[in-house]
Design an enzyme around this catalytic site. Structure first.
Site, PDB file in Angstrom:
ATOM      1  N   GLU A  21       6.232  21.351  28.876  1.00  0.00           N
ATOM      2  CA  GLU A  21       4.921  21.491  29.512  1.00  0.00           C
ATOM      3  C   GLU A  21       4.819  20.525  30.689  1.00  0.00           C
ATOM      4  OE1 GLU A  21       1.199  22.206  27.357  1.00  0.00           O
ATOM      5  OE2 GLU A  21       0.474  20.311  28.221  1.00  0.00           O
ATOM      6  N   GLY A 117     -10.250  24.988  26.272  1.00  0.00           N
ATOM      7  CA  GLY A 117     -10.183  24.024  27.371  1.00  0.00           C
ATOM      8  C   GLY A 117     -11.048  22.811  27.161  1.00  0.00           C
ATOM      9  N   ASP A 118     -10.755  21.780  27.987  1.00  0.00           N
ATOM     10  CA  ASP A 118     -11.540  20.554  27.963  1.00  0.00           C
ATOM     11  C   ASP A 118     -12.781  20.711  28.832  1.00  0.00           C
ATOM     12  OD1 ASP A 118      -9.619  19.271  26.401  1.00  0.00           O
ATOM     13  OD2 ASP A 118      -8.440  18.746  28.179  1.00  0.00           O
ATOM     14  N   TYR A 158      -4.295  22.632  15.877  1.00  0.00           N
ATOM     15  CA  TYR A 158      -4.534  21.200  15.706  1.00  0.00           C
ATOM     16  C   TYR A 158      -4.231  20.805  14.266  1.00  0.00           C
ATOM     17  CZ  TYR A 158      -6.911  22.138  20.066  1.00  0.00           C
ATOM     18  OH  TYR A 158      -7.188  22.545  21.347  1.00  0.00           O
ATOM     19  N   PRO A 163     -10.354  17.550  17.734  1.00  0.00           N
ATOM     20  CA  PRO A 163     -11.138  16.325  17.963  1.00  0.00           C
ATOM     21  C   PRO A 163     -12.642  16.540  17.825  1.00  0.00           C
ATOM     22  CG  PRO A 163      -9.394  16.488  19.589  1.00  0.00           C
ATOM     23  CD  PRO A 163      -9.376  17.772  18.814  1.00  0.00           C
ATOM     24  N   GLN A 189      -1.052  20.688  18.999  1.00  0.00           N
ATOM     25  CA  GLN A 189      -1.389  19.406  19.603  1.00  0.00           C
ATOM     26  C   GLN A 189      -0.316  18.387  19.212  1.00  0.00           C
ATOM     27  OE1 GLN A 189      -2.658  17.580  21.840  1.00  0.00           O
ATOM     28  NE2 GLN A 189      -4.850  17.719  21.376  1.00  0.00           N
TER      29      GLN A 189
END
Length: 585
Positions: A21, A117-118, A158, A163, A189
């Protein structure tokens, strides 16, 4: 090719496989440096690479550009990320996603990593948009509705819980929903607790999730970065790792070395428990990943890592291309850009299927791969031709890492001719491209091999160099005494000299493989040589421009550029390993 197909092939062959990545750099120089790194890392044999979006989709256009270039120029199967957040937080995510998907398809990209997405910069938590999607599951469904099976879709998982959601059972349910919506594979993750990961993967299988799962491995590069990332992602760090890092945390090299060994140990532990695929978060860094793969003994099969002597493009319109001129051996991206407007690409032979014209070099520009500061530090300020020649000699001896015509050290195949190259450079023949003669080595040979299994590879000795007109005259006289040697010589003005009777191609590499015609992937050809010479001479100009207008170095380099010849020489007797060097004595 779809990532799912590549994974299935590797699993059927019972071999380990890996992927990388990257993220989009913030500057143009950074992007160019990333391209160079991706080109080098192609040799490490990843099954695919993915390129992230910035938070909130802030780099989505650049992501598509990098993926497109990676596929077309460097032969890297690319996965474009598609995230649910747009850069401005306006109610337009669907339009942005439609654009990203259409651009990916137009570029021949068949693989999408679908993420929620963040949140955008400055926004602490993720919030859904009224007219958009709420979860990655919605995005997977939408892609399938709009594009059917065209895209292979990857999704995130995850193992320690998201998170934003520590409920592992809820996370497992969400993951299963993404799989049921049409996901083809999963990338996790980062984590550092392998036993936790193995239990989680076992739970996934028990829950009915049976598509491939690739564990995300992030090598520890620096102590501060490691602490920030594990805190941000709420990643558990085993006490053993914490204890071993504590006494070396102020020593950057020791931390990086530890990170390499830690990743090797993690992968070996996972491998011992049946895991075969690994996804490396490179952080756009090359060395640690290379050392990890070496430590694991991960070497891609030659027919995967080197299907041809040069890196084949994965662009849709070039999928059958298997012949190229040798001149752009060290400048792959330039060749792709200068031929991107062709209607068809050579397949099987270099002939009329090729468009007759190369794109102008002004269409994309010619540049040095090093910054001005780096170039001056490497090359100094030569004031005499002998000093320029000495730089080329140093490059042959690995005492210089690059020259204007090649930004990487000599290829491993040149080891057999390294001293001979240094010798002729010292005599004033400034080499910029070469290959040794090879007489039927197995295609599995780690240095000279390429192509399918159980084949044999051949190549003629080839040299390309700049030389003064006076030395060229003497060289041509000697060539007349060697009937197997052919040459082309051209100056900046386009005055051509040659001893060949035809403008047709001369194959300089070829391979013989079971069940197929002889493959001739690399040629010397007059029209291509004339197109290449403009680029080769322009690199002298770029070198000269590093120095003040009236300096001795600039005047010298400009004089060489204006008066010397660019020459290529082929010894067609491939059974005489070093015969080509006799003409320089």
């Amino acid at each position: 090719m779809k990532v799912s197909t590549k994974i299935a092939k590797a699993e059927a062959e019972g071999r380990c496989f890996w992927s990388f990545e990257y993220f989009p750099p913030k500057t143009e120089i950074g992007v160019n440096n990333l391209y160079d790194r991706m080109e080098r890392m192609y040799a490490l044999g990843p099954e695919f690479v993915d390129v992230t979006w910035g938070a909130g989709g802030s780099t989505s256009d650049l992501t598509i550009q990098i993926c497109t270039t990676a596929q077309a120029a460097y032969g890297l199967e690319s996965v474009s990320l598609c995230s649910l957040r747009d850069r401005t937080c306006t109610n337009m995510p669907r339009e942005k996603i439609d654009y990203a998907l259409s651009e990916a398809k137009a570029a021949g990209i068949q693989n999408i990593l679908a993420l929620r997405g963040d949140p955008p910069k400055g926004q602490g938590t993720w919030t859904a948009i009224d007219t958009g999607f709420s979860y990655a599951t919605d995005l997977v469904k939408y892609i399938r509705q709009q594009y059917g099976d065209y895209f292979c879709i990857g999704v995130a998982a995850y193992p320690e819980g998201h998170p934003d959601n520590a409920d592992l059972e809820a996370e497992m349910k969400h993951l299963k929903e993404k799989v049921d919506a049409g996901a083809d594979y999963i990338v996790t993750q980062l984590f550092y607790d392998c036993d936790m990961y193995l239990k989680w993967e076992k739970d996934c299988r028990a829950y009915g999730i049976h598509i491939p799962i690739l564990p995300g491995i992030m090598p520890i590069q620096a102590y501060g970065g490691f602490k920030r990332m594990t805190t941000l992602c709420k990643t558990a760090v085993p006490g053993k790792i914490t204890a071993e890092l504590e006494p070396i945390k102020e020593d950057d090299k020791a931390v990086k070395d530890y990170g390499v060994q830690c990743a090797i140990d993690m992968c070996n532990h996972l491998k011992a428990n049946g895991i075969r695929g690994f996804h490396f978060y490179t952080m756009n860094l090359e060395k640690s990943v290379r050392l990890i793969l070496e430590g694991l003994g991960f070497v891609a099969p030659i027919d995967v890592a080197k299907p041809l002597p040069w890196t084949p493009s994965l662009a849709k319109n070039r999928e059958k291309e298997n012949v190229r001129p040798i001149f752009w051996k060290n400048r792959t991206r330039s060749y792709i850009l200068r031929t991107e407007a062709w209607d068809d690409f050579p397949n099987g032979r270099w002939g009329d299927s090729r468009s007759p014209a190369y794109g102008e070099i002004d269409g994309y520009g010619v540049s040095l791969k090093s910054t001005a500061q780096e170039a001056l530090a490497m090359w100094g300020a030569p004031a005499k031709v002998e000093e320029i020649a000495q730089l080329f000699v140093k490059y042959c001896h690995n005492e210089l890492s690059s020259l204007p015509w090649s930004d990487t050290p000599l290829a491993p195949e040149s080891e057999a001719i390294r001293e001979r190259l240094a010798d002729i450079n010292a005599r004033g023949f400034l080499t910029i491209n070469s290959q040794p003669a090879v007489d039927g080595v197995p295609s599995s040979n780690p240095v000279f091999g390429w192509g399918p299994k159980n084949g044999f590879c051949y190549q003629k000795a080839y040299l390309e160099f700049f030389v003064s007109p006076e030395r060229l005259d003497k060289l041509v006289e000697k060539i007349t005494q060697h009937p197997f040697v052919t040459f082309f010589a051209v100056n900046k003005q386009g005055d051509l000299r040659t001893n060949t009777q035809s403008d047709g191609p001369n194959a300089v590499t070829w391979g013989v493989f079971p069940g197929q015609e002889i493959v001739q992937p690399t040629v010397v050809e007059a029209i291509s040589f004339m197109a290449w010479k403009d680029e080769a001479y322009e690199l002298w100009n770029k070198w000269a421009e590093l120095y003040p207008q009236d300096s001795a170095s600039r005047k010298l380099i400009e004089s060489v550029n204006d008066t010397w010849y660019l020459v290529n020489v082929v010894d067609n007797n491939f059974k005489d390993e070093f015969g080509i060097y006799e003409i320089f004595q």
